[in-house]
Design a protein around this motif. Structure first.
Motif, PDB file in Angstrom:
ATOM      1  N   THR A  68       0.836  -1.203   0.153  1.00  0.00           N
ATOM      2  CA  THR A  68       0.044   0.089   0.028  1.00  0.00           C
ATOM      3  C   THR A  68       0.706   1.204  -0.029  1.00  0.00           C
ATOM      4  N   LYS A  69       0.247   2.563   0.166  1.00  0.00           N
ATOM      5  CA  LYS A  69       1.011   3.557   0.257  1.00  0.00           C
ATOM      6  C   LYS A  69       2.121   3.964   1.334  1.00  0.00           C
ATOM      7  N   LYS A  70       1.484   3.124   2.440  1.00  0.00           N
ATOM      8  CA  LYS A  70       2.357   3.409   3.578  1.00  0.00           C
ATOM      9  C   LYS A  70       2.688   1.931   4.363  1.00  0.00           C
ATOM     10  N   ALA A  71       2.628   0.965   3.908  1.00  0.00           N
ATOM     11  CA  ALA A  71       2.793  -0.442   4.369  1.00  0.00           C
ATOM     12  C   ALA A  71       3.210  -1.427   3.541  1.00  0.00           C
ATOM     13  N   ILE A  72       3.965  -2.237   3.724  1.00  0.00           N
ATOM     14  CA  ILE A  72       4.380  -3.473   3.208  1.00  0.00           C
ATOM     15  C   ILE A  72       3.966  -4.889   3.811  1.00  0.00           C
ATOM     16  N   VAL A  73       3.404  -5.643   3.258  1.00  0.00           N
ATOM     17  CA  VAL A  73       3.040  -7.053   3.904  1.00  0.00           C
ATOM     18  C   VAL A  73       3.675  -8.081   3.060  1.00  0.00           C
ATOM     19  N   PHE A  74       4.495  -9.077   3.480  1.00  0.00           N
ATOM     20  CA  PHE A  74       4.841 -10.105   2.836  1.00  0.00           C
ATOM     21  C   PHE A  74       4.744 -11.312   3.692  1.00  0.00           C
ATOM     22  N   SER A  75       4.318 -12.345   2.782  1.00  0.00           N
ATOM     23  CA  SER A  75       4.194 -13.700   3.745  1.00  0.00           C
ATOM     24  C   SER A  75       4.754 -14.650   2.612  1.00  0.00           C
ATOM     25  N   GLY A  76       5.092 -16.062   3.549  1.00  0.00           N
ATOM     26  CA  GLY A  76       5.214 -17.207   2.477  1.00  0.00           C
ATOM     27  C   GLY A  76       5.163 -18.280   3.553  1.00  0.00           C
ATOM     28  N   LYS A  77       6.044 -19.343   2.997  1.00  0.00           N
ATOM     29  CA  LYS A  77       6.441 -20.564   3.632  1.00  0.00           C
ATOM     30  C   LYS A  77       7.552 -21.193   3.363  1.00  0.00           C
ATOM     31  N   THR A  78       8.413 -21.575   4.232  1.00  0.00           N
ATOM     32  CA  THR A  78       9.818 -21.973   4.006  1.00  0.00           C
ATOM     33  C   THR A  78       9.555 -23.390   4.399  1.00  0.00           C
ATOM     34  N   ALA A  79      10.328 -24.368   3.609  1.00  0.00           N
ATOM     35  CA  ALA A  79      10.202 -25.935   3.834  1.00  0.00           C
ATOM     36  C   ALA A  79      11.648 -26.435   4.157  1.00  0.00           C
ATOM     37  N   ASN A  80      11.727 -27.646   4.635  1.00  0.00           N
ATOM     38  CA  ASN A  80      13.001 -28.347   5.061  1.00  0.00           C
ATOM     39  C   ASN A  80      13.673 -28.720   3.618  1.00  0.00           C
ATOM     40  N   PRO A  81      14.926 -28.468   3.452  1.00  0.00           N
ATOM     41  CA  PRO A  81      15.504 -29.084   1.925  1.00  0.00           C
ATOM     42  C   PRO A  81      15.348 -30.567   2.037  1.00  0.00           C
ATOM     43  N   GLN A  82      15.266 -30.789   0.561  1.00  0.00           N
ATOM     44  CA  GLN A  82      15.005 -32.366   0.203  1.00  0.00           C
ATOM     45  C   GLN A  82      16.343 -32.921   0.152  1.00  0.00           C
ATOM     46  N   LEU A  83      16.772 -33.902   0.977  1.00  0.00           N
ATOM     47  CA  LEU A  83      17.945 -34.513   0.855  1.00  0.00           C
ATOM     48  C   LEU A  83      18.092 -36.000   0.095  1.00  0.00           C
ATOM     49  N   SER A  84      19.102 -36.226  -0.333  1.00  0.00           N
ATOM     50  CA  SER A  84      19.264 -37.423  -1.381  1.00  0.00           C
ATOM     51  C   SER A  84      19.253 -38.584  -0.270  1.00  0.00           C
ATOM     52  N   GLU A  85      18.995 -39.926  -0.703  1.00  0.00           N
ATOM     53  CA  GLU A  85      18.954 -40.958  -0.162  1.00  0.00           C
ATOM     54  C   GLU A  85      20.565 -41.120   0.618  1.00  0.00           C
ATOM     55  N   GLY A  86      20.415 -41.291   1.896  1.00  0.00           N
ATOM     56  CA  GLY A  86      21.509 -41.684   2.685  1.00  0.00           C
ATOM     57  C   GLY A  86      21.973 -40.321   3.232  1.00  0.00           C
ATOM     58  N   GLU A  87      21.426 -39.139   2.994  1.00  0.00           N
ATOM     59  CA  GLU A  87      21.872 -38.002   3.515  1.00  0.00           C
ATOM     60  C   GLU A  87      20.931 -37.536   4.656  1.00  0.00           C
ATOM     61  N   LYS A  88      21.378 -36.970   5.808  1.00  0.00           N
ATOM     62  CA  LYS A  88      20.455 -36.507   6.783  1.00  0.00           C
ATOM     63  C   LYS A  88      21.152 -35.311   7.327  1.00  0.00           C
ATOM     64  N   CYS A  89      20.161 -34.468   7.771  1.00  0.00           N
ATOM     65  CA  CYS A  89      20.519 -33.055   8.470  1.00  0.00           C
ATOM     66  C   CYS A  89      20.911 -33.429   9.966  1.00  0.00           C
ATOM     67  N   LEU A  90      21.897 -33.122  10.136  1.00  0.00           N
ATOM     68  CA  LEU A  90      22.450 -33.146  11.673  1.00  0.00           C
ATOM     69  C   LEU A  90      21.971 -32.124  12.478  1.00  0.00           C
ATOM     70  N   PHE A  91      21.963 -30.846  11.921  1.00  0.00           N
ATOM     71  CA  PHE A  91      21.600 -29.628  12.805  1.00  0.00           C
ATOM     72  C   PHE A  91      21.226 -28.650  11.975  1.00  0.00           C
ATOM     73  N   SER A  92      20.292 -27.766  12.108  1.00  0.00           N
ATOM     74  CA  SER A  92      19.888 -26.479  10.996  1.00  0.00           C
ATOM     75  C   SER A  92      19.075 -25.660  12.029  1.00  0.00           C
ATOM     76  N   GLU A  93      19.671 -24.323  11.988  1.00  0.00           N
ATOM     77  CA  GLU A  93      18.886 -23.212  12.505  1.00  0.00           C
ATOM     78  C   GLU A  93      18.129 -22.560  11.576  1.00  0.00           C
ATOM     79  N   PHE A  94      18.239 -22.951  10.388  1.00  0.00           N
ATOM     80  CA  PHE A  94      17.180 -22.284   9.391  1.00  0.00           C
ATOM     81  C   PHE A  94      15.701 -22.508   9.639  1.00  0.00           C
ATOM     82  N   PRO A  95      15.095 -21.219   9.634  1.00  0.00           N
ATOM     83  CA  PRO A  95      13.574 -21.306   9.729  1.00  0.00           C
ATOM     84  C   PRO A  95      12.859 -22.174   9.155  1.00  0.00           C
ATOM     85  N   VAL A  96      11.757 -22.793   9.558  1.00  0.00           N
ATOM     86  CA  VAL A  96      11.087 -23.697   8.718  1.00  0.00           C
ATOM     87  C   VAL A  96       9.664 -23.238   9.003  1.00  0.00           C
TER      88      VAL A  96
END
Length: 157
Positions: A68-96
């Motif tokens: 608008t003329k006086k404000a910004i609104v943004f929204s969305g959704k983040t997801a966990n990254p798709q890992l290949s077979e045999g891979e796993k995420c040990l630690f993540s601080e990325f917001p989901v």
């Protein structure tokens, strides 16, 4: 007659250990998706504002930006990254999960000319300012005002 009960410290410790195990199991099996808020930065330039937001791992198709003329609104959704077979995420601080942010602007902008860019996890919005109205100085002569009032009064009689 009074009953005497012996305090069993080991039984209490074991009970507490079971409660911790149960709590840990609940935490690790719970869904990790939450609502979160991206960090933003707003800069003022001479003829425009720059808004930056850090949104790692976003699929740009899920991003919704409303201006608008006086404000910004943004929204969305983040997801966990798709890992290949045999891979796993040990630690993540990325917001989901889902996010929504409303930013009030200090000045009016031309909302039809906003430019957006999403590169390397950073959303950048260029917000052109509305040209300021030129202040016109008009001199009012007090004598002319009184004369006009006197003329109107004489016309009434």
């Amino acid at each position: 007659m009074m009953l005497v009960t012996r305090y069993n410290l080991f039984a209490e410790v074991e009970k507490m250990q079971q409660q911790f195990d149960h709590l840990f199991t609940e935490i690790t099996t719970a869904t990790t998706e939450t609502h979160w808020t991206p960090a933003v930065e707003l800069q003022e330039k001479s003829d425009h504002l720059i808004l930056r937001a850090i949104i790692p791992g976003l699929d740009s198709e899920t991003l919704d930006i409303q201006v608008t003329k006086k404000a910004i609104v943004f929204s969305g959704k983040t997801a966990n990254p798709q890992l290949s077979e045999g891979e796993k995420c040990l630690f993540s601080e990325f917001p989901v999960g889902e996010f929504r942010r409303v930013i009030a602007l200090p000045e009016a902008i031309i909302n039809t000319e906003v430019k957006a860019d999403y590169t390397n996890g950073i959303l950048t919005l260029t917000l052109p300012k509305v040209p300021e109205v030129v202040n016109r100085v008009v001199k009012v002569n007090l004598m002319e005002t009184h004369q006009a009032e006197e003329l109107e009064a004489s016309d009434v009689q």
